[in-house]
Write an enzyme that holds these catalytic residues in place. Sequence first.
Site, PDB file in Angstrom:
ATOM      1  N   ASP A 167       0.903  -1.133  -0.049  1.00 43.39           N
ATOM      2  CA  ASP A 167      -0.115  -0.048  -0.100  1.00 43.39           C
ATOM      3  C   ASP A 167       0.953   1.150  -0.071  1.00 43.39           C
ATOM      4  OD1 ASP A 167      -1.722   2.123   0.609  1.00 43.39           O
ATOM      5  OD2 ASP A 167      -3.090   1.075   2.023  1.00 43.39           O
ATOM      6  N   HIS A 168       0.909   2.095  -1.106  1.00 42.16           N
ATOM      7  CA  HIS A 168       1.790   3.226  -1.386  1.00 42.16           C
ATOM      8  C   HIS A 168       1.326   4.327  -0.251  1.00 42.16           C
ATOM      9  CE1 HIS A 168       4.993   5.015  -3.168  1.00 42.16           C
ATOM     10  NE2 HIS A 168       4.506   5.534  -4.312  1.00 42.16           N
ATOM     11  N   ARG A 169       0.218   4.096   0.368  1.00 44.20           N
ATOM     12  CA  ARG A 169      -0.065   5.498   1.390  1.00 44.20           C
ATOM     13  C   ARG A 169       0.752   5.171   2.687  1.00 44.20           C
ATOM     14  NH1 ARG A 169      -6.593   4.206   1.481  1.00 44.20           N
ATOM     15  NH2 ARG A 169      -5.572   2.106   2.025  1.00 44.20           N
TER      16      ARG A 169
END
Length: 403
Positions: A375-377
């Site tokens: 998850d790039h967040r």
Amino acid sequence: MPEITMPRLSDSMEEGTILRWLVADGAQVARGDEIAEIETDKANMTYESDAAGVFRPVAAEGDALPVGAVIAHVLGDGESPPADGTQPSAAAADRAGGAGETISAASPAESSSPATGPARSSAGPEADGARVKASPVARRLARELGVDLASLAGSGPGGRIVKADVEAASQASPPPGAVETVELTSIQKTIARRMAESRATVPDIQIRTEADVTDLLALRAQMKAAQGSAPSVNDFVVKACALALREQPRVNGAYKDGAFELYGRVNVGVAVAGDGTLIVPTIFDADVQPVTAIAQQVRALAERARSGKILPPELSGGTFTVSNLGMFGVTSFTAIVNPGQAAILAVGAAVTRPAFDASGAVVARSLMDLALCCDHRILYGADAAQFVARVRELLEQPFALLA
């Protein structure tokens, strides 16, 4: 008169399906007797009676009912079932009677309730603004045969369309081609929903590398020769991930509501393929367990998962997931992040390839693809790269995984 209701057998369960009654109608049951096999959104489980008496089922095998719905009664001496609990469901009668159905009330699947809401027609449009009256089996058969329910006149009570009506219509006007419709199980519905949620809500990135597992395979061979058995390559991967997760706590977390949740325990989920489904049992506190203990737990959990005997707590609490398709000869693939986690590691097969040793000579080495989907967040490129590099380092120095 004790009522047996559809139990909540997992934290995400909203409805369950009665796969099989384990006792006969009218049989005497004791508290703790297994009475039903129920399909939940995560696994198939047996359910025990919490009362003693004469068993009288209300739901039929194959019925899907919301949590809390009455599925059976347990009668004491001299008691009779309530009037509204003596009639079989529409699904049961349709299976038994075909054109001779005598049902006078709509089945639970066709009624409106706070848990499920109004049922929707699954085959054919609605007629004159009202839902077409048809039994569940007739609807399912109409989908399979391509019959428009709105075009039929039902022969059942009150003009209800029954199985025989659909069969007669299909014989009179055969569809252009056979269509097989396979209904999803509760587990498959949950997988589909969660994967769709992940794709819709998780902006993911993939980081890929190769690990030289030549020394790891040699260590396994030595352990097997000395002890008769050895942990699998995947067991070593789980241990390597667990140690790396302890060192990099953000990978052992999740993005939620504009904040990072960092989990205090390292619980690694291991994807296990079952009969037409995929579930993820959890190895709790994998960072402090020896790899041999991890191997024993993975084998036991996988066996229970495939036999439908796994328990809900064993499928919950995962903070990271490992998915390995190497045993099928798959060399590389990309996995989907499980909602509520930051990342999943996709592991391919170890393949012998030419490589260079320290002197520059070409040698044969066993290389294994590792693909981290995250998850790039919560995980940026450098974070993910550091984590997967640490996993690779541990796999290439396998004796560190035995400590």
